[in-house]
Design an enzyme around this catalytic site. Sequence first.
Site, PDB file in Angstrom:
ATOM      1  N   SER A  29       0.812  -1.229   0.000  1.00  0.00           N
ATOM      2  CA  SER A  29       0.000   0.000   0.000  1.00  0.00           C
ATOM      3  C   SER A  29       0.835   1.264   0.000  1.00  0.00           C
ATOM      4  O   SER A  29       1.649   1.471   0.904  1.00  0.00           O
ATOM      5  CB  SER A  29      -0.856   0.080   1.270  1.00  0.00           C
ATOM      6  OG  SER A  29      -1.856  -0.861   1.254  1.00  0.00           O
ATOM      7  N   HIS A  60      -3.357   0.238  -4.702  1.00  0.00           N
ATOM      8  CA  HIS A  60      -2.670  -0.968  -5.176  1.00  0.00           C
ATOM      9  C   HIS A  60      -2.815  -1.119  -6.685  1.00  0.00           C
ATOM     10  O   HIS A  60      -3.674  -1.864  -7.149  1.00  0.00           O
ATOM     11  CB  HIS A  60      -3.271  -2.227  -4.547  1.00  0.00           C
ATOM     12  CG  HIS A  60      -2.964  -2.400  -3.105  1.00  0.00           C
ATOM     13  ND1 HIS A  60      -3.750  -1.890  -2.122  1.00  0.00           N
ATOM     14  CD2 HIS A  60      -1.948  -3.030  -2.478  1.00  0.00           C
ATOM     15  CE1 HIS A  60      -3.234  -2.204  -0.950  1.00  0.00           C
ATOM     16  NE2 HIS A  60      -2.147  -2.894  -1.136  1.00  0.00           N
ATOM     17  N   HIS A  82      -5.310  -9.437  -1.995  1.00  0.00           N
ATOM     18  CA  HIS A  82      -5.437  -9.817  -0.584  1.00  0.00           C
ATOM     19  C   HIS A  82      -6.539 -10.858  -0.398  1.00  0.00           C
ATOM     20  O   HIS A  82      -7.498 -10.913  -1.160  1.00  0.00           O
ATOM     21  CB  HIS A  82      -5.792  -8.587   0.270  1.00  0.00           C
ATOM     22  CG  HIS A  82      -4.796  -7.487   0.191  1.00  0.00           C
ATOM     23  ND1 HIS A  82      -4.766  -6.590  -0.846  1.00  0.00           N
ATOM     24  CD2 HIS A  82      -3.778  -7.142   1.020  1.00  0.00           C
ATOM     25  CE1 HIS A  82      -3.768  -5.739  -0.664  1.00  0.00           C
ATOM     26  NE2 HIS A  82      -3.154  -6.049   0.459  1.00  0.00           N
ATOM     27  N   TYR A  84      -8.748 -10.759   1.903  1.00  0.00           N
ATOM     28  CA  TYR A  84     -10.035 -10.118   2.242  1.00  0.00           C
ATOM     29  C   TYR A  84     -10.818  -9.656   1.017  1.00  0.00           C
ATOM     30  O   TYR A  84     -11.997  -9.337   1.117  1.00  0.00           O
ATOM     31  CB  TYR A  84      -9.838  -8.934   3.212  1.00  0.00           C
ATOM     32  CG  TYR A  84      -8.994  -7.795   2.672  1.00  0.00           C
ATOM     33  CD1 TYR A  84      -9.481  -6.926   1.705  1.00  0.00           C
ATOM     34  CD2 TYR A  84      -7.710  -7.589   3.155  1.00  0.00           C
ATOM     35  CE1 TYR A  84      -8.705  -5.893   1.211  1.00  0.00           C
ATOM     36  CE2 TYR A  84      -6.922  -6.556   2.672  1.00  0.00           C
ATOM     37  CZ  TYR A  84      -7.432  -5.714   1.692  1.00  0.00           C
ATOM     38  OH  TYR A  84      -6.660  -4.702   1.198  1.00  0.00           O
ATOM     39  N   GLU A  85     -10.150  -9.621  -0.140  1.00  0.00           N
ATOM     40  CA  GLU A  85     -10.878  -9.228  -1.351  1.00  0.00           C
ATOM     41  C   GLU A  85     -11.791 -10.360  -1.832  1.00  0.00           C
ATOM     42  O   GLU A  85     -12.575 -10.167  -2.760  1.00  0.00           O
ATOM     43  CB  GLU A  85      -9.884  -8.847  -2.458  1.00  0.00           C
ATOM     44  CG  GLU A  85      -9.124  -7.564  -2.153  1.00  0.00           C
ATOM     45  CD  GLU A  85      -8.014  -7.282  -3.155  1.00  0.00           C
ATOM     46  OE1 GLU A  85      -8.324  -6.926  -4.298  1.00  0.00           O
ATOM     47  OE2 GLU A  85      -6.838  -7.447  -2.793  1.00  0.00           O
ATOM     48  N   ALA A 112       2.161  -2.109   4.366  1.00  0.00           N
ATOM     49  CA  ALA A 112       1.780  -1.101   5.353  1.00  0.00           C
ATOM     50  C   ALA A 112       1.231  -1.872   6.542  1.00  0.00           C
ATOM     51  O   ALA A 112       0.529  -2.862   6.361  1.00  0.00           O
ATOM     52  CB  ALA A 112       0.700  -0.195   4.775  1.00  0.00           C
ATOM     53  N   MET A 210      -2.556  -7.020   6.880  1.00  0.00           N
ATOM     54  CA  MET A 210      -3.467  -7.952   6.184  1.00  0.00           C
ATOM     55  C   MET A 210      -2.831  -8.633   4.972  1.00  0.00           C
ATOM     56  O   MET A 210      -3.550  -9.083   4.082  1.00  0.00           O
ATOM     57  CB  MET A 210      -4.722  -7.188   5.752  1.00  0.00           C
ATOM     58  CG  MET A 210      -5.414  -6.448   6.883  1.00  0.00           C
ATOM     59  SD  MET A 210      -6.762  -5.424   6.280  1.00  0.00           S
ATOM     60  CE  MET A 210      -7.101  -4.403   7.730  1.00  0.00           C
ATOM     61  N   SER A 211      -1.519  -8.679   4.938  1.00  0.00           N
ATOM     62  CA  SER A 211      -0.885  -9.300   3.761  1.00  0.00           C
ATOM     63  C   SER A 211       0.346 -10.093   4.191  1.00  0.00           C
ATOM     64  O   SER A 211       0.442 -10.529   5.333  1.00  0.00           O
ATOM     65  CB  SER A 211      -0.482  -8.215   2.759  1.00  0.00           C
ATOM     66  OG  SER A 211       0.551  -7.407   3.295  1.00  0.00           O
ATOM     67  N   ASN A 234       0.450   3.682  10.870  1.00  0.00           N
ATOM     68  CA  ASN A 234      -0.424   4.168  11.955  1.00  0.00           C
ATOM     69  C   ASN A 234      -0.142   3.324  13.176  1.00  0.00           C
ATOM     70  O   ASN A 234       0.454   2.252  13.056  1.00  0.00           O
ATOM     71  CB  ASN A 234      -1.894   4.001  11.541  1.00  0.00           C
ATOM     72  CG  ASN A 234      -2.220   2.545  11.225  1.00  0.00           C
ATOM     73  OD1 ASN A 234      -1.844   2.038  10.149  1.00  0.00           O
ATOM     74  ND2 ASN A 234      -2.854   1.862  12.149  1.00  0.00           N
ATOM     75  N   HIS A 246      -8.093   4.021   6.142  1.00  0.00           N
ATOM     76  CA  HIS A 246      -7.271   3.678   4.971  1.00  0.00           C
ATOM     77  C   HIS A 246      -6.585   4.939   4.433  1.00  0.00           C
ATOM     78  O   HIS A 246      -5.481   4.872   3.900  1.00  0.00           O
ATOM     79  CB  HIS A 246      -8.145   3.015   3.905  1.00  0.00           C
ATOM     80  CG  HIS A 246      -7.390   2.512   2.716  1.00  0.00           C
ATOM     81  ND1 HIS A 246      -6.279   1.690   2.828  1.00  0.00           N
ATOM     82  CD2 HIS A 246      -7.556   2.711   1.385  1.00  0.00           C
ATOM     83  CE1 HIS A 246      -5.806   1.413   1.618  1.00  0.00           C
ATOM     84  NE2 HIS A 246      -6.561   2.026   0.726  1.00  0.00           N
TER      85      HIS A 246
END
Length: 270
Positions: A29, A60, A82, A84-85, A112, A210-211, A234, A246
């Site tokens: 990201s 992305h 990802h 989650y997609e 990220a 998440m990756s 963050n 995001h």
Amino acid sequence: MILQKIKESIEFIREQSQIKPKVGVTLGSGLAQFAEQIDIDCKIPYSDIPHFSPPSVDGHPGHLILGKINETPLVILQGRIHYYEGHTMEQVVFPTRVIAQMGIETLILTNAAGGLDPAMKPGDFMIISDHINLTGNNPLIGPNIQELGLRFPDMSEAYDRELNSKLLKLLTDLKIRHSLGVYCGVSGPTYETAAEVKFLRTIGGSAVGMSTVPETIAAKHMGLRVCGISCITNLATGILPGKVTHEEVKETAKKVEEQFTHFLKEFITH
Ligand code: HPA
């Protein structure tokens, strides 16, 4: 058959470029800019490559790029897909498997991530020493593909110690804020609750994202040397007051993108 699909993707890519990459880089990201700094031989949208799924997330872009930095031939996955997609784990790691079969020896995964340590600041980098797979899945579930690797791969050195030492020295020399820590890989797409963040800290996590974890697993299965770099965009929920968005993740990554591009270039060429 996965092997057949990998072969078809590679055949297509080889029609576009003669480059035989030695190093692979997956850009997370907001970190896509690095790709523009190399001597590009070809840039292929994922949507053109047989069996690649195009990413759907803002920040992305999806391109496979072949080129060189100085004399080092490399392949870049600019943007990833990802879990989650809604993709299967097999789809998530497919591009990693393709570049591994193209002959790379080293894979640099970038992402990220949310910092779990209050001493961290947005914009810091974290070199991944190890990971905890909390996705509830594993890309190697299913019949083992013997041609790619073992049924029960060792994960005792998932992230290469020698590469990490080199990276630590480089970031110290360049006076870039960084730490070394454990990446917790979750499925997302929700950011964590404060209770989840407490849990992740308790189990030894330093950052959450998440990756990366599925890709590292697939790459280790195939015998690659892996190195992971998180941009702490963050602090995770509850470490500081306020919400995680995001937009904040993308903004922070953008701010340090130049610094990131610089040290990554140094890392690959020295
Ligand atoms: N949590 C999970 N994934 C992330 C975060 C976070 O706080 N920041 C960037 N990716």
